[in-house]
Design an enzyme around this catalytic site. Structure first.
Site, PDB file in Angstrom:
ATOM      1  N   ASP A 340       0.858  -1.172   0.000  1.00 48.78           N
ATOM      2  CA  ASP A 340       0.000   0.000   0.000  1.00 48.78           C
ATOM      3  C   ASP A 340       0.905   1.237   0.000  1.00 48.78           C
ATOM      4  O   ASP A 340       1.960   1.236   0.648  1.00 48.78           O
ATOM      5  CB  ASP A 340      -0.921   0.004   1.232  1.00 48.78           C
ATOM      6  N   GLU A 540      -9.735   7.692   4.650  1.00 46.40           N
ATOM      7  CA  GLU A 540      -8.598   7.200   5.440  1.00 46.40           C
ATOM      8  C   GLU A 540      -8.474   7.947   6.772  1.00 46.40           C
ATOM      9  O   GLU A 540      -9.467   8.292   7.403  1.00 46.40           O
ATOM     10  CB  GLU A 540      -7.316   7.251   4.605  1.00 46.40           C
TER      11      GLU A 540
HETATM   12  C1  BGC Z   1      -5.005   3.151   0.495  1.00 40.85           C
HETATM   13  C2  BGC Z   1      -5.350   2.022  -0.423  1.00 40.85           C
HETATM   14  C3  BGC Z   1      -5.351   2.486  -1.843  1.00 40.85           C
HETATM   15  C4  BGC Z   1      -4.036   3.131  -2.172  1.00 40.85           C
HETATM   16  C5  BGC Z   1      -3.956   3.666  -3.575  1.00 40.85           C
HETATM   17  C6  BGC Z   1      -3.772   3.856   0.053  1.00 40.85           C
HETATM   18  O1  BGC Z   1      -3.541   4.980   0.832  1.00 40.85           O
HETATM   19  O2  BGC Z   1      -4.815   2.657   1.797  1.00 40.85           O
HETATM   20  O3  BGC Z   1      -6.592   1.478  -0.066  1.00 40.85           O
HETATM   21  O4  BGC Z   1      -5.607   1.403  -2.690  1.00 40.85           O
HETATM   22  O5  BGC Z   1      -3.798   4.198  -1.288  1.00 40.85           O
HETATM   23  O6  BGC Z   1      -4.738   4.788  -3.736  1.00 40.85           O
HETATM   24  C1  BGC Z   2      -3.453   9.434  -2.373  1.00 41.02           C
HETATM   25  C2  BGC Z   2      -4.226   8.271  -1.907  1.00 41.02           C
HETATM   26  C3  BGC Z   2      -3.433   7.565  -0.894  1.00 41.02           C
HETATM   27  C4  BGC Z   2      -3.009   8.492   0.235  1.00 41.02           C
HETATM   28  C5  BGC Z   2      -2.120   7.803   1.216  1.00 41.02           C
HETATM   29  C6  BGC Z   2      -3.072  10.287  -1.206  1.00 41.02           C
HETATM   30  O1  BGC Z   2      -2.307  11.328  -1.640  1.00 41.02           O
HETATM   31  O2  BGC Z   2      -4.187  10.168  -3.290  1.00 41.02           O
HETATM   32  O3  BGC Z   2      -4.526   7.420  -2.962  1.00 41.02           O
HETATM   33  O4  BGC Z   2      -4.215   6.556  -0.405  1.00 41.02           O
HETATM   34  O5  BGC Z   2      -2.334   9.595  -0.272  1.00 41.02           O
HETATM   35  O6  BGC Z   2      -1.948   8.536   2.371  1.00 41.02           O
END
Ligand code: BGC
Ligand code: BGC
Length: 843
Positions: A340, A540
C-alpha cells in the site's frame, strides 16, 4: 531516523540556513516531553504467526504447465534491471511514459488525487489516452529485452469513482446493509465494464476489512463488523469483477483484475486508528479477518494488498509469517502481493525509497508512488549485492507475469483497442444507474417510524431540507473524484441525481408539490418534511474520530423547528459509520440510515414513497452513547441502541421511547487543526519569542500577538515581528505527535493569512521534531507576492518538511514561523489538509 544537529546541517539547508543555526535548541522548557514516541503500544505478543495453526487451503486455479513455461522463458530473457522495474509501481502524478520505458516499470497507479494532467475532473478520454501512452512505452522495443505490458491499478471502490460521469454505487457500508451477495456480483461486473471504458486493467477492490471500532475513518469501506458479510460477498464480488476462473473471459473482455485488501487486520486497530496496531491473539486475528480472504482466494482473486497497519506492533509490510507463511505457503496464493502507498516505509529500518525487508517478507510489487526512482536504485543494488536474493526477485516477477499473462495483457493490444474501451456511453449508462438505484433501495435501514409516518404520500406537499438534500459530494462520500471526496461541484456529476431531485421527480409525477428549502422555512404548512443531513466526505485517517457522537446544531434545530410546527419529519442520515444521534432521532418521526448512497438519489425517494419496502439491515451495531465506539455483536455485555441486523419494514411498529440526549463526552479537537477559530487546536499552545525561549507572553521587544477579527470576533490572531532579532511564533504540542501518516501522501500544511506589513528579511515556516531537530521552508517570496490587506492561502506540502530533514514521527511544534526582520501578519487558520489548488514547491 533521528536528525540531530549534524544531520541537519548536512542537509540542503539553502532555504533557511540562518534559521537552523539559530533554532538548534539545546534545552528549553518543554524538553521533558522530547524523545517520547507518540504511539508506543506494548505488544502482547510478538506479531509472529504460526501458519500451521491456520486453515490449509488448496490452490483453486489448476497448475498450468504451458503458462509456467512461458513465464520461465520471459524471465530467462529479462535483465536484472528489468526485473527490478517489474516489481515497482509508480503513481501517474510522478511518472511519465518515458520513465516507464527507461526503468521497465511493471505498473502504474492513480492515487486518489492523481489524474491525467493533474485535473481531478479530466474527461474519460484523457484517461484512455494516458493508458495508451503508458502501454506504448512499455511495449517500445528495447534491444533484445522481452516486451512486458504495463498494468494500471485504480481504486474503483464504489464504481469507477475517479471518473467524471461514472456510476457511483453506495459505499461498502451500504452494500453491507443489503445482505444481497448476488447484487454484489452485478455491481462488480458493472464496475469492471466502466473501468474497461477508460482502459484500466486492475482495481484495488474489494476492501474486505472487518471493522471493529467505528471511530476508524475507513469504516464505510468495510461491509460490516463481522466476518460473515464480507465472506459472503467476496466470491460474487470478485467474480463480478474478474469473471469466473476457467471461463474464457476470466480477467479479460468485460472483466478486470481485483484486489483483496488490506491484508490483514486493517479493521481491528486499537482505537480505530487508521494505519494503527491490531492488538489481539493470533487466534482472534485468524477468526475475525481470515474468512473473507479465503473466500476471495477461492474465487481466484489475483492480487492482495498489504495493510498499512501492524499486528501486535509488527508492521504488516514486514511480516513474513503472515505474508509468506500464511498467505502464500499455507493458502497457496499464486498471484501478486502489492504494498500500500509507500506502506513499506513503515517497516523498521526502511524508508520509502529503500526497503528490501518487504520483498524478503513476501511483497511482490512495491506501490512506490513518488519514491519509485530511488527505490529502483536501492533495490537494484540490493539484488546485486545479494541482500535481496535473485530467487526471491524471480519469484516476485513470476507472480506479476502470471497475473499479466492470465489477464491476456500480452495479446490484448493497446488499451483503446480492447473491448468496451472508449464506449463512454457506458459510463453512468442507464443499466448501471438502475443497478445503483436498486442497491440504494436495498441499503436503507429504517430505525424509527412513529405512527407509520412512512411511506409518505407522493401526491402531497413535501418540504425537503437539510444540507445533504441537494449535495452530490456529500451523498457520494470519500473516494469520489478526489481522494477525500471534497472540492467537487455539481457539474462533476453529469448523470447523477441528488436525493432532492429524486424526491421532486416522484412527487411531481404523482401530482404533488415538492419544495427545496435549505433552512426549512415554508409558506404553506407541508404534509411532511424530509431532512437530509450527515457527515461531510472524508477518506482514510482524515476520517478518524475521537468518538462517534454526531454534532450538528443547525440540522438539529431544523428538525426541532419543523416538529414544533406540527410537521411530520423524516430524517435521512448520510454517514460512513453508525453514530450516536439520539437528539436527532428524538426530533424526527421517522429516521433512516442512508449511509453514502452515491450517484442515484432516486433510490431514496423510491422507498420513502413506498414504491418498495425497506430491506436493509444494520451491518454495524448502532451505538447507545457517543463513547460506545467499539460495540460488536457477540461482545460480552453487548448493549447497543440497535443491534446488528436491526432494520424495520413498513409493517413494523416503529415507535421509540425518548432517548437520553446527554452526550457522553465532547469530541476532542480535530487533530489536524493546528490553529482555528482564534485559538490553537486541542493539546496545543501558541508560543512566541526567541528560538531558544518560547513563552506565552515574551513582552513586546521581539514579537507580539493579539486577537484579531476576520469573519467573527477574535477568530484570528495578529502577530508582529519587530525586527529586533530572530523571533518565532510557534504552535507547540503538549505531547509530540506522529505525522508520518499525514506526510505519506499529498497532505499539506495550509495557512490562511493576511500580510499587514511585508517581510523585510527571510521568513521560514518550520516544523520541529524535538530539541535540535528542526527543518523548514522559505516563505518570504510567497508572502511578498501575496500583497497586503487581502487573505491568502499558502499550502506547503508536508513532504517538503520531510525533505528538509524533519522527523515526522515526533513533531513537537507542527508550525513555526521565524524571521529576524520585520513582519506583521494576521493568521486565521493553520491546518493539515488534502489541498485543493496550488501548493508551494520545495524542489
Ligand atoms: C489506500 C489504499 C489504496 C491506495 C492507492 C492507500 O492509501 O490505503 O486502499 O488502494 O492508497 O490509492
Ligand atoms: C493518495 C491516496 C493515498 C493516500 C495515502 C493520497 O495522496 O491520493 O490514494 O491513499 O495519499 O496517504
Amino acid at each position: 531516523m533521528v536528525h540531530r544537529e549534524g544531520a541537519l546541517t548536512k542537509r540542503n539547508w539553502r532555504f533557511a540556513a540562518y534559521a537552523v543555526s539559530t533554532l538548534i535548541l539545546g534545552t528549553y522548557s518543554l524538553s521533558e516531553s522530547f524523545g517520547q514516541s507518540a504511539s508506543n503500544a506494548t505488544a502482547p505478543a510478538a506479531g509472529e504467526a504460526h501458519p500451521a495453526t491456520w486453515p490449509a487451503r488448496a490452490a483453486s486455479i489448476p497448475a498450468d504447465p504451458a503458462l509456467e513455461r512461458r513465464i520461465s522463458q520471459i524471465v530467462a530473457a529479462m535483465s536484472v534491471e528489468q526485473k527490478v522495474g517489474q516489481i515497482i509501481q509508480a503513481d501517474i502524478a510522478s511518472v511519465t511514459p518515458d520513465d516507464v520505458y527507461r526503468y521497465h516499470l511493471g505498473s502504474v497507479l492513480n492515487g486518489g488525487n492523481s489524474d491525467p494532467g493533474g485535473r481531478y475532473n479530466a474527461p474519460a478520454k484523457d484517461w484512455l489516452a494516458l493508458a495508451d501512452a503508458f502501454y506504448a512505452a512499455s511495449m517500445k522495443p528495447d534491444g533484445k529485452l522481452p516486451r512486458i505490458p504495463v498494468m494500471w491499478g485504480t481504486d474503483a471502490v464504489h464504481g469507477h469513482n475517479n471518473i467524471v460521469g461514472a456510476t457511483l454505487f453506495p459505499h461498502n457500508i451500504g452494500l453491507g446493509a443489503t445482505r444481497d451477495p448476488e447484487l454484489l456480483r452485478r455491481i462488480g461486473a458493472a464496475t469492471a465494464i466502466e473501468m474497461r471504458v477508460t482502459g484500466i486493467d486492475w482495481s484495488f477492490a474489494p476492501t474486505l476489512a472487518v471493522v471493529r471500532d467505528d471511530r476508524w475513518g475507513r469504516t464505510y469501506e468495510g461491509f460490516g463488523e463481522t466476518p460473515e458479510i464480507a465472506t459472503s460477498y467476496a466470491r460474487p464480488l470478485v467474480e463480478g469483477l474478474q469473471g469466473k476462473v476457467g471461463s474464457s473471459d476470466w480477467l479479460r473482455g468485460a472483466h478486470v483484475i481485483a484486489t483483496a485488501k488490506h491484508f490483514l487486520g486493517d479493521g481491528g486497530t486499537a482505537g480505530g486508528k487508521d494505519q494503527g496496531d491490531t492488538q489481539m491473539s493470533e487466534e482472534k486475528l485468524r477468526e475475525l479477518f481470515a474468512p473473507p480472504y479465503l473466500a476471495a482466494l477461492d474465487a481466484g482473486v489475483q492480487s492482495v494488498m498489504v495493510s498499512f497497519s501492524s499486528w501486535n506492533g509488527v508492521k504488516m509490510h514486514g511480516n513474513r509469517s503472515l505474508l509468506t507463511g500464511v498467505l502464500k505457503d499455507r493458502w497457496n496464493f499464486d498471484g501478486l502481493l502489492v504494498s500500500d502507498w509507500n506502506g513499506h516505509a513503515g517497516v523498521a529500518g526502511c524508508t520509502a525509497s529503500d526497503c528490501p525487508q518487504s520483498a524478503l517478507a513476501g511483497l511482490d510489487m512495491y506501490m512506490a508512488p513518488d519514491s519509485w526512482k530511488d527505490l529502483y536504485g536501492t533495490t537494484l543494488a540490493h539484488v546485486k549485492d545479494g541482500t535481496l536474493p535473485m530467487a526471491r526477485l524471480d519469484d516476485a516477477v513470476r507472480r506479476i507475469l502470471r497475473v499479466k499473462l492470465r489477464a491476456g495483457l500480452f495479446e490484448a493490444g493497446k488499451p483503446s483497442s480492447r473491448p468496451y474501451a472508449g464506449r463512454y456511453d457506458l459510463l453512468g449508462g442507464a443499466d448501471h444507474r438502475a443497478l445503483a438505484r436498486e442497491a440504494v433501495r436495498e441499503s436503507l435501514v429504517l430505525l424509527k417510524n412513529s405512527g407509520h409516518v412512512l411511506p409518505l404520500k407522493p401526491g402531497g406537499n413535501i418540504l425537503v431540507a437539510g444540507d445533504g438534500a441537494d449535495n452530490l459530494g456529500k451523498q457520494a462520500g470519500g473516494w469520489t473524484l478526489t481522494w477525500q471526496g471534497t472540492g467537487t461541484n455539481r457539474a462533476d456529476f453529469p448523470h447523477a441525481q441528488s436525493i432532492w431531485q429524486g424526491i421532486a421527480e416522484q412527487v411531481k409525477a404523482a401530482g404533488g408539490t415538492a419544495t427545496l428549502s435549505a433552512d426549512g422555512s415554508f409558506a404553506a404548512k407541508p404534509d411532511a418534511a424530509i431532512v437530509v443531513f450527515g457527515e461531510d466526505p472524508y477518506a482514510e485517517f482524515q476520517g478518524d474520530r475521537p468518538d462517534v457522537g454526531y454534532d450538528d446544531a443547525a440540522n438539529l434545530a431544523l428538525l426541532r423547528k419543523l416538529r414544533a410546527a406540527g410537521v411530520p419529519t423524516v430524517a435521512v442520515f448520510l454517514s460512513g459509520r453508525p453514530m450516536w444521534v439520539n437528539p436527532f432521532i428524538n426530533a424526527s418521526d421517522a429516521f433512516v440510515a442512508a449511509w453514502l448512497p452515491g450517484s442515484e438519489g432516486g433510490g431514496i425517494a423510491d422507498i420513502l414513497f413506498g414504491k418498495a419496502d425497506f430491506h436493509g439491515k444494520l451491518p454495524f451495531s448502532w451505538p447507545k452513547s457517543s463513547d460506545q465506539t467499539a460495540v460488536n455483536v457477540g461482545d460480552a455485555g453487548y448493549d447497543p441502541l440497535f443491534p446488528y441486523g436491526y432494520g424495520l419494514t413498513f409493517a413494523d411498529k416503529g415507535e421509540l421511547p425518548m432517548l437520553p440526549e446527554v452526550r457522553a463526552k465532547a469530541a476532542d479537537a480535530d487533530p489536524d487543526m493546528l490553529f482555528g477559530a482564534g485559538k490553537p487546536g486541542g493539546g496545543r499552545r501558541l508560543l512566541l519569542g526567541r528560538p531558544d525561549e518560547l513563552l506565552v507572553n515574551p513582552g513586546p521587544t521581539l514579537i507580539s500577538a493579539r486577537a484579531a477579527d476576520r469573519a467573527a470576533q477574535e477568530d484570528s490572531v495578529r502577530i508582529g515581528w519587530t525586527g529586533a532579532g530572530n523571533a518565532v511564533a510557534a504552535i507547540v504540542q503538549d505531547q509530540p505527535v506522529d505525522l508520518t501518516r499525514q506526510s505519506n501522501g499529498d497532505l499539506a500544511l495550509e495557512l490562511e493569512l493576511k500580510v499587514n506589513t511585508p517581510p523585510t528579511a527571510d521568513v521560514s515556516v518550520m516544523m520541529r521534531c524535538g530539541a535540535g531537530c528542526v527543518g523548514g521552508f522559505p516563505i518570504h517570496a510567497a508572502l511578498a507576492q501575496a500583497g497586503t490587506a487581502k487573505w491568502t492561502r499558502l499550502a506547503i506540502p508536508l513532504r517538503c518538511f520531510e525533505k528538509a530533514g524533519v522527523d515526522m514521527k515526533r513533531i513537537d511544534a507542527p508550525l513555526m514561523i521565524a524571521t529576524a526582520g520585520r513582519l506583521d501578519i494576521t493568521l486565521s487558520s493553520a491546518r493539515i489538509v488534502s489541498p485543493m489548488g496550488a501548493q508551494l514547491s520545495c524542489k
